[in-house]
Design a protein around this motif. Structure first.
Motif, short mmCIF file in Angstrom:
data_model
loop_
_atom_site.label_atom_id
_atom_site.label_comp_id
_atom_site.label_asym_id
_atom_site.label_seq_id
_atom_site.Cartn_x
_atom_site.Cartn_y
_atom_site.Cartn_z
N LEU A 1 -6.80 7.52 -10.43
CA LEU A 1 -5.71 7.93 -9.74
C LEU A 1 -5.79 7.00 -8.34
O LEU A 1 -5.12 6.43 -7.82
CB LEU A 1 -4.67 8.67 -9.59
CG LEU A 1 -4.02 8.57 -10.69
CD1 LEU A 1 -2.57 9.88 -10.85
CD2 LEU A 1 -2.81 6.91 -11.56
N ILE A 2 -7.07 7.99 -7.46
CA ILE A 2 -6.82 8.08 -5.75
C ILE A 2 -7.59 6.05 -5.40
O ILE A 2 -7.37 6.02 -4.33
CB ILE A 2 -7.57 8.68 -5.21
CG1 ILE A 2 -7.74 8.86 -3.65
CG2 ILE A 2 -8.85 9.36 -5.71
CD1 ILE A 2 -7.13 10.14 -3.46
N SER A 3 -8.14 5.92 -6.33
CA SER A 3 -8.56 4.09 -6.23
C SER A 3 -7.66 3.45 -5.70
O SER A 3 -7.96 2.17 -5.05
CB SER A 3 -9.14 3.91 -7.20
OG SER A 3 -8.49 3.76 -8.32
N LEU B 1 2.92 10.63 -9.13
CA LEU B 1 3.03 10.82 -10.54
C LEU B 1 1.72 12.16 -10.31
O LEU B 1 1.88 12.72 -11.32
CB LEU B 1 1.98 9.50 -10.99
CG LEU B 1 1.36 9.02 -11.78
CD1 LEU B 1 0.63 7.99 -11.84
CD2 LEU B 1 1.97 8.60 -13.03
N VAL B 2 0.71 11.98 -9.21
CA VAL B 2 0.04 13.41 -9.02
C VAL B 2 1.67 14.66 -8.77
O VAL B 2 1.09 15.20 -9.63
CB VAL B 2 -0.57 13.57 -7.90
CG1 VAL B 2 -0.76 14.92 -7.60
CG2 VAL B 2 -1.64 12.70 -7.80
N ILE B 3 2.64 14.74 -8.81
CA ILE B 3 3.12 16.16 -8.44
C ILE B 3 3.96 15.87 -10.25
O ILE B 3 4.44 17.05 -10.47
CB ILE B 3 4.19 15.55 -7.73
CG1 ILE B 3 3.88 15.54 -6.36
CG2 ILE B 3 5.78 16.27 -7.68
CD1 ILE B 3 4.76 15.37 -5.40
N ILE C 1 1.03 -1.15 0.46
CA ILE C 1 0.09 -0.16 -0.14
C ILE C 1 0.68 1.66 0.00
O ILE C 1 0.95 2.38 -0.76
CB ILE C 1 -0.65 -0.14 1.20
CG1 ILE C 1 -1.97 -1.38 1.66
CG2 ILE C 1 -1.55 1.63 1.50
CD1 ILE C 1 -3.68 -1.28 2.52
N PHE C 2 1.75 1.40 0.76
CA PHE C 2 2.84 2.59 1.09
C PHE C 2 3.02 2.89 -0.57
O PHE C 2 3.31 3.60 -1.14
CB PHE C 2 4.13 1.77 1.72
CG PHE C 2 4.89 3.22 2.31
CD1 PHE C 2 4.75 4.00 2.50
CD2 PHE C 2 6.17 3.17 1.41
CE1 PHE C 2 5.51 5.89 2.87
CE2 PHE C 2 7.21 4.16 1.52
CZ PHE C 2 6.50 4.88 2.27
N LEU C 3 3.84 1.62 -1.16
CA LEU C 3 4.57 1.87 -2.71
C LEU C 3 3.34 1.97 -3.33
O LEU C 3 3.98 3.43 -4.26
CB LEU C 3 5.42 0.42 -3.47
CG LEU C 3 5.41 0.44 -4.27
CD1 LEU C 3 7.28 0.95 -3.28
CD2 LEU C 3 5.55 -1.19 -4.58
N GLY C 4 2.26 1.79 -3.38
CA GLY C 4 1.08 2.55 -4.57
C GLY C 4 0.87 3.76 -4.43
O GLY C 4 0.77 4.60 -4.96
N ARG C 5 0.86 3.98 -2.62
CA ARG C 5 0.87 5.54 -2.32
C ARG C 5 1.90 6.43 -3.03
O ARG C 5 1.84 7.16 -3.71
CB ARG C 5 0.42 5.85 -0.87
CG ARG C 5 -1.15 5.70 -0.56
CD ARG C 5 -0.96 5.44 0.99
NE ARG C 5 -2.14 4.27 1.25
CZ ARG C 5 -2.83 4.49 2.37
NH1 ARG C 5 -2.01 5.11 3.45
NH2 ARG C 5 -4.00 3.62 2.58
N LEU C 6 2.77 5.92 -3.12
CA LEU C 6 4.34 6.67 -3.01
C LEU C 6 4.01 7.19 -5.16
O LEU C 6 4.09 8.37 -5.12
CB LEU C 6 5.30 6.26 -2.66
CG LEU C 6 6.83 6.78 -2.60
CD1 LEU C 6 6.97 8.02 -1.67
CD2 LEU C 6 7.76 5.63 -3.07
#
Lengths: 782, 184
Positions: free
Chosen positions: A467-469, A403-405, A393-398
Motif C-alpha cells: 500500500l505504501i507505494s 485502508l490501514v485503519i 497525493i493527499f487523496l491517495g494518502r488519505l
C-alpha cells in the motif's frame, strides 16, 4: 641572518626594497618555507598558525595541564587528563620537514617537575600521539629515566592504589574478552553485512542478557525460597478461611491425563502446577530458623517487590541504552546533522573483510548517494508541484491511511471472535469425553488464537508494504511508516488479546462465595493468562524455526540453484532489519506481559533469545543476500530502542492495571484472599512507623504538590530559554566564522599580491642595476 | 601462543601494552595475525618489514578502498611498508578502545591524499571515487555532492575542510566510531 645575505648586501646598492626583504628574512631566520614563498606567493596560507601542525598548540596545552595537575588532587588529574586527551591531537607531518621538527614540537620533558604519578600519566598519554612506535618507545624511555620525585605517605598509597586498579582493569578486560559471547559470529556478520546489521544482533544479545538478569533475580528471590522452604502442601483449612478451601479444591481437582508433549507446549497438565506459573506460589509467610533465630520470608511481598523491581530494571536498562540514540535524533532534528559528510567519511565499514561484501558496500554507497541527491531534487520538485498534483497525493494518502485503519480494526475483530470461538469450543469438548481423533481438534482450538495472531503478523505487513507505494513518500519515510504501522498491528493484536482475556475473567456481579468470580471463568485466572501467553510465545518461536529453516531456506535454495526468473522472484530475500527487529521485540513484549503470571517466563525468553540469535544468524547468513540498502548502526539502534520502549509500555500498563484493579483469584497464588494485589502494599505501608506515613501523606497534599509543580515548570522554562539562546549563539558564531574566513581570504590575497609586486620590483631593480653596471663598465671601457 | 610468546620479552610486551590500546594478550594475537601474512619473514625477525603488497593481504585492508592510504599513513618509512610496530599502531587506532579524537586524527590523514593538511576538492573527489568504485557518479552529480559536503561542513568558506572542521563533523557523526573499526 645568513652570511650569504650579508655579503650580498655589501655588494648591492641599498634600496628600501632590499631592506624590507631582509627584515622579513630576519624575522623568520631559519624558515625553510620562505624560499618557497618567494617563488610562489600562493603558498602563503600554509604558514598560517591554524595550518601549522596542531602539535604546537597541543603541546603547550599539555604542558600547562601538567603544571596544573602536579599541584592538584587525583580527581583533578583525571579531569585534566580527559581534557588533554581531546587537545593532544598531535599531527605527524608527512611533508618535507620530517622528523626533527616533530620531536622539537613534542613536550620538552626535562623542564617539567615530575613525580612517579605524573610520569606514569605521561606514558599513558603517549598512546594518543600519532607517531610511530619507535618514537613512542624512545619517549617512554626518556620519561622513565628522568629523575622522579618519589611520592610520600598518603600520596604514595593513593598512587599505588590507582596503579593497582588499572592493572586489575586490564586483567578483567582481558578475561572478559576471552569469554565474550558470540564473538566469532558477530565478526563474521560484520564482515559480510556491515555494522548496521550487526547492531541488530547486538540488540538480540542485549535482550538475552537482560532476560538472564531478570530471570536470575526472580529465581534468587522467588523461586529458590519457594523450593527450599516450601516443603509440602497440606491444607488443614478452617471453615472460615475461604482462600484455603478454594486452594484445596484447586490443587486437588483431578487433572485429565494428556499427552506429555502437548502438555509441555500448552503449559497445561502437570506443568500448570509447577513453579513456572503464578498459581503454584503460596500466600503464606514462610518461616525458617537460622541457628536459634526464627526468620520469615513473606512470599506475597517478595513476589510483588521482585516483579516491580524487574519491570523497573527493564525500564532503566532501556532508557540507558536509548539515551544515546535519542541524543542523536535530537541532533538530527535540529538540522545539525551532516548527511553527506556522514555518507562520505563514515560510509565505509572498515570491518568489511571480503570481496563480495565490499562490492555490495560499494554499490550500496553509490545508491545511497544517488538517493540522497535525488531526494534533494524531489524536495525542489515538491515545491514546484501544482495544486492538482498535491490534491491527488493527499487523496491517495488519505485513502491508504483509512485502508490501514480498516485493516487494523478488522484484525482486531478477527482475533476477538477467534478467541471467543475457540474458548467456547474447548469448553464444549471438555465437558464430553475426549476421543483420540478429537484430541487433535481440541489442540487446534487451543492454538487457534495464537495461529491467527502469528499468521496475521506475517501476512498484513506485506499488504502495508504494497500500500505504501501509492503514497509517494521518500524511501526513508516509507520505511518509517511501514514500521510504525506494523508495530501498531502487533500491539493492536496484543491489546485485543488482553481485552478478550479480561472479558473472560471479570464479571459484572461478582459472587463472593464461590471460588471463581464467574461461572465460566477458569479457577485460577492468573495461571490461565500465563498459559495463554506461554502458548503464544511457544507458537511464535515455533513459527520462527519453521519459517527460517524450512520455508525461507527452501526459497533461497530455489533462487540459488534454479536460474529462473520466477524462482528468483520468489526466492530472493534480503535481511529486512525492521521486520526481524519487530519479531524480537514482540517476543520480549510477550515475556514482559506474561512475566507477572508466569515468573519463569523470563528464563524461557532468555533461552529463546539464545536460540533466536542462531536462527536469525542462519536467516541472515545463509538465506539472505546482503541488502542493497545501507542500515546505519546508530539509526537502527535508536529505532530498536524506541520500538522496545513502546512495547514495554504496552506490556507494563495492563499489568499495572491488573495489580491495581483486578481481584486476584481466590484459589491460587500468593495474593489469594486479598482484594487487589496492590492492597497488600497498602497494608504494608500502613504498618510502617507513623512519621513515615505522615511524610508520605504530606507529599501528596496540595500544599506540597502545587509549589513543586510550579518549580518544575520554572526549571523547564529556564532550560528551554537557555537552549534557545544557545541555538541563537550557534547561528551567530557560524556567521561570524564565515565572515572571518572571508576576511582571511581577502588578507591573504592582498598579502600575496604585495609579495608578488615586491618580487617584481626587486627583479626590476636588479635589472636596472645590471644595466647600470653594464653602462658603467661600458663607459669605463670607453 | 607459546611460540608467539617466545618472540617477545616481558618488557617489550609491557611497552606495547602501555603504548597502545591493547592488552598483552591482544598484542600477541596481533603478532600472530601479522605473522600469518608472511610466516617465513616474520618467523626469523619478529619486527620484519613487510612490503605494502603483503600487508594488503590482510582481509580488512585488501577490500578497503583506502587500504594503500592506510598503509602509507602508518608506515614509519612513509612508503607503505610496515614493520610489526607500525602494524600494531594501526590496529591500535582501529580497535574499539581508541577514543574518537585519535580515530579522527588518523582518519583525517588517511583522507588527506595530497598531504596538504586540508581536505580539498581533489581529496573529496578521490574519496568519493574510491567509495563508489566501479559505479562512477557523473560529473554533475559529483560536483553537486561536493557542493553539498562543503555546504554542510566548510564553515569558513575556503572550499576545503580543515582538521578542525573535520573533527566537528566526526563529533556529530554517530556512526563514525562503529564504522572506523577493525576487530582483531
Amino acid at each position: 641572518m645568513s652570511g650569504g645575505g650579508n655579503r650580498k648586501k655589501n655588494t648591492r646598492s641599498q634600496g628600501w626594497e632590499d631592506a624590507g626583504s631582509d627584515f622579513y628574512q630576519e624575522s623568520y631566520p631559519l624558515d625553510p618555507e620562505f624560499e618557497v614563498l618567494q617563488k610562489d606567493p600562493k603558498h602563503l596560507h600554509t604558514l598560517l598558525p591554524s595550518k601549522q601542525t596542531r602539535a604546537a598548540v597541543a603541546t603547550i596545552r599539555m604542558r600547562t595541564n601538567d603544571y596544573r595537575s602536579n599541584k592538584s588532587t587525583v580527581r583533578r588529574h583525571t579531569a585534566s587528563r580527559s581534557r588533554s586527551r581531546r587537545d593532544s591531537t598531535v599531527h605527524r607531518r608527512t611533508s618535507t620537514i620530517g622528523g626533527d621538527v616533530q620531536l622539537s614540537m613534542l613536550p620538552d620533558l626535562s623542564e617539567m617537575k615530575t613525580n612517579e604519578e605524573s610520569a606514569w600519566e605521561e606514558v599513558m598519554r603517549l598512546k594518543e600521539l600519532p607517531i610511530p612506535m619507535s618514537q613512542k618507545k624512545e619517549m617512554k624511555n626518556k620519561i622513565m629515566n628522568e629523575p622522579n620525585l618519589r611520592l610520600q605517605g598518603y600520596e604514595n598509597f593513593k598512587w599505588k592504589r590507582r596503579k593497582l586498579w588499572s592493572y586489575m582493569e586490564t586483567r578483567v578486560r582481558e578475561s572478559l574478552r576471552k569469554i565474550e559471547l558470540w564473538k566469532g559470529s558477530l565478526r563474521h556478520i560484520e564482515g559480510n553485512f556491515g555494522t548496521g546489521v550487526v547492531a541488530f544482533f547486538l540488540f538480540v544479545k542485549w535482550l538475552f542478557f537482560l532476560n538472564c538478569g531478570i530471570s536470575f533475580c526472580i529465581f534468587l528471590y522467588l523461586t529458590l525460597p519457594s523450593i527450599l522452604l516450601n516443603y509440602e502442601k497440606g491444607f488443614n483449612c478452617t471453615d472460615s478461611d475461604l482462600a484455603c478451601i478454594c486452594a484445596d479444591s484447586y490443587f486437588n481437582s483431578s487433572q485429565t491425563e494428556n499427552n506429555i508433549v502437548l502438555e509441555v507446549i500448552q503449559g497445561t497438565g502437570f506443568l500448570e502446577r509447577t513453579l513456572l506459573f503464578y498459581g503454584f506460589y503460596t500466600n503464606t509467610v514462610l518461616s525458617y530458623t537460622v541457628g536459634s533465630v526464627e526468620m520469615y520470608y513473606n512470599i506475597p511481598l517478595a513476589y510483588i517487590l521482585v516483579m516491580l523491581a524487574c519491570y523497573f530494571i527493564s525500564m532503566v536498562m532501556i532508557l540507558r541504552s536509548a539515551a544515546k540514540g535519542f541524543n542523536e535524533r535530537l541532533v538530527e532534528s535540529e538540522g545539525q546533522f551532516y548527511l553527506y559528510c556522514n555518507l562520505v567519511f563514515g560510509g565505509w565499514d572498515f570491518c568489511i573483510d571480503n570481496e563480495k561484501a565490499a562490492r555490495t558496500k560499494h554499490r550500496a554507497i553509490y545508491n545511497e548517494i544517488k538517493a540522497a541527491l535525488e531526494t534533494e531534487k524531489l524536495t525542489e520538485e515538491r515545491q514546484g508541484r501544482t495544486r492538482k498534483e498535491q490534491y491527488k497525493i493527499f487523496l491517495g494518502r488519505l485513502v491508504v491511511n483509512i485502508l490501514v485503519i480498516v485493516i487494523l480494526i478488522g484484525c482486531g475483530i478477527v482475533i476477538y471472535y477467534t478467541f471467543d470461538f475457540s474458548t467456547k469450543q474447548i469448553e464444549q469438548h471438555s465437558t464430553q469425553e475426549i476421543e483420540t481423533n478429537e484430541k487433535m481438534l481440541q489442540l487446534l482450538y487451543e492454538f487457534l488464537p495464537s495461529m491467527i495472531i502469528v499468521s496475521m503478523n506475517i501476512i498484513v505487513p506485506f499488504t502495508f508494504r504494497f500500500l505504501i507505494s501509492f503514497e509517494k513518500y521518500t524511501p526513508i519515510v516509507e520505511i518509517r511508516f511501514t514500521l510504525i504501522r506494523t508495530v501498531f498491528l502487533r500491539l493492536a493484536s496484543l491489546v485485543v488479546l488482553y481485552a478478550s482475556l479480561l472479558a473472560r475473567i471479570t464479571c459484572h456481579d461478582p459472587n463472593d462465595y464461590t471460588c471463581t468470580p464467574c461461572k465460566d471463568s477458569p479457577e485460577c485466572w492468573e495461571t490461565f493468562v500465563g498459559q495463554q501467553i506461554f502458548k503464544l510465545l511457544v507458537f511464535d518461536f515455533g513459527m520462527h524455526v519453521i519459517l527460517t529453516f524450512i520455508v525461507n531456506f527452501v526459497r533461497s535454495l530455489l533462487a540459488k540453484h534454479l536460474n529462473n526468473k520466477f524462482f528468483e522472484f520468489i526466492g530472493e530475500q534480503t535481511f529486512d532489519l525492521s521486520k526481524h527487529a519487530l519479531d524480537v521485540v514482540y517476543t520480549q513484549t510477550l515475556c514482559w506481559f506474561g512475566m507477572f503470571y508466569a515468573p519463569l517466563l523470563s528464563f524461557l525468553a532468555a533461552v529463546m533469545f539464545f536460540f533466536l540469535f542462531y536462527i536469525k544468524k542462519f536467516n541472515c547468513v545463509i538465506n539472505c543476500k546482503p541488502s542493497p540498502m545501507i542500515y546505519r548502526a546508530s539509526r537502527s539502534h535508536s529505532m530498536f530502542m524506541v520500538v522496545l520502549l513502546v512495547s514495554y509500555l504496552f506490556a507494563f500498563l495492563p499489568i499495572a492495571y491488573s495489580i491495581y484493579e483486578l481481584m486476584p483469584s481466590k484459589s491460587c497464588g500468593p495474593f489469594s484472599g486479598e482484594k487487589t494485589v496492590w492492597s497488600l502494599m497498602v497494608d504494608l505501608f500502613m504498618s510502617w512507623p507513623e512519621w513515615i506515613q505522615k511524610c508520605v501523606f504530606y507529599l501528596s497534599t496540595p500544599g506540597f504538590v502545587i509549589p513543586f509543580f510550579i518549580v518544575l515548570v520554572l526549571l523547564l522554562y529556564y532550560y528551554s530559554a537557555i537552549n534557545s539562546a544557545n541555538r541563537h549563539m550557534v547561528v551567530v558564531l557560524k556567521n561570524q566564522l564565515v565572515l572571518e574566513g572571508h576576511d582571511k581570504q581577502f588578507l591573504l590575497d592582498r598579502l600575496s599580491l604585495f609579495i608578488k609586486q615586491e618580487n617584481q620590483k626587486r627583479a626590476r631593480a636588479e635589472q636596472m642595476r645590471d644595466r647600470d653596471r653594464d653602462r658603467d663598465s661600458d663607459s669605463r671601457n670607453t | 601462543m607459546g611460540q608467539g610468546k617466545s618472540q617477545f620479552t616481558e618488557d617489550e610486551l609491557q611497552d606495547y601494552q602501555d603504548l597502545t590500546y591493547f592488552t598483552k594478550k591482544e598484542v600477541l594475537y596481533a603478532h600472530q595475525k601479522f605473522k600469518s601474512l608472511a610466516p617465513e619473514k616474520v618467523g626469523h625477525n619478529k619486527n620484519a618489514k613487510l612490503p605494502m603488497s603483503k600487508l594488503l593481504q590482510f582481509p580488512e585492508l585488501s577490500v578497503n578502498p583506502f587500504g594503500e592510504r592506510i598503509c602509507k599513513v602508518f608506515s614509519s618509512s612513509q612508503d607503505g611498508d610496515c614493520t610489526f610496530e607500525d602494524f600494531l599502531d594501526m590496529m591500535s587506532v582501529f580497535c574499539e578502545n581508541a577514543p574518537k579524537p585519535v580515530k579522527a586524527e588518523h582518519a583525517f590523514r588517511i583522507f588527506d591524499f595530497d598531504g596538504d593538511d586540508m581536505l580539498g576538492i581533489s581529496d573529496l573527489k578521490q574519496i568519493i571515487n574510491r567509495l563508489t568504485n566501479d559505479n562512477k557518479l557523473n560529473d554533475s552529480e559529483m560536483s553537486m555532492l561536493i557542493q553539498n559536503i562543503l555546504a554542510e561542513a566548510d564553515l569558513d568558506d575556503d572550499n576545503a575542510l580543515s582538521f578542525a572542521e573535520f573533527e566537528h563533523i566526526i563529533d556529530r557523526s554517530p556512526d563514525f566510531l562503529s564504522s572506523f573499526r577493525i576487530r582483531l
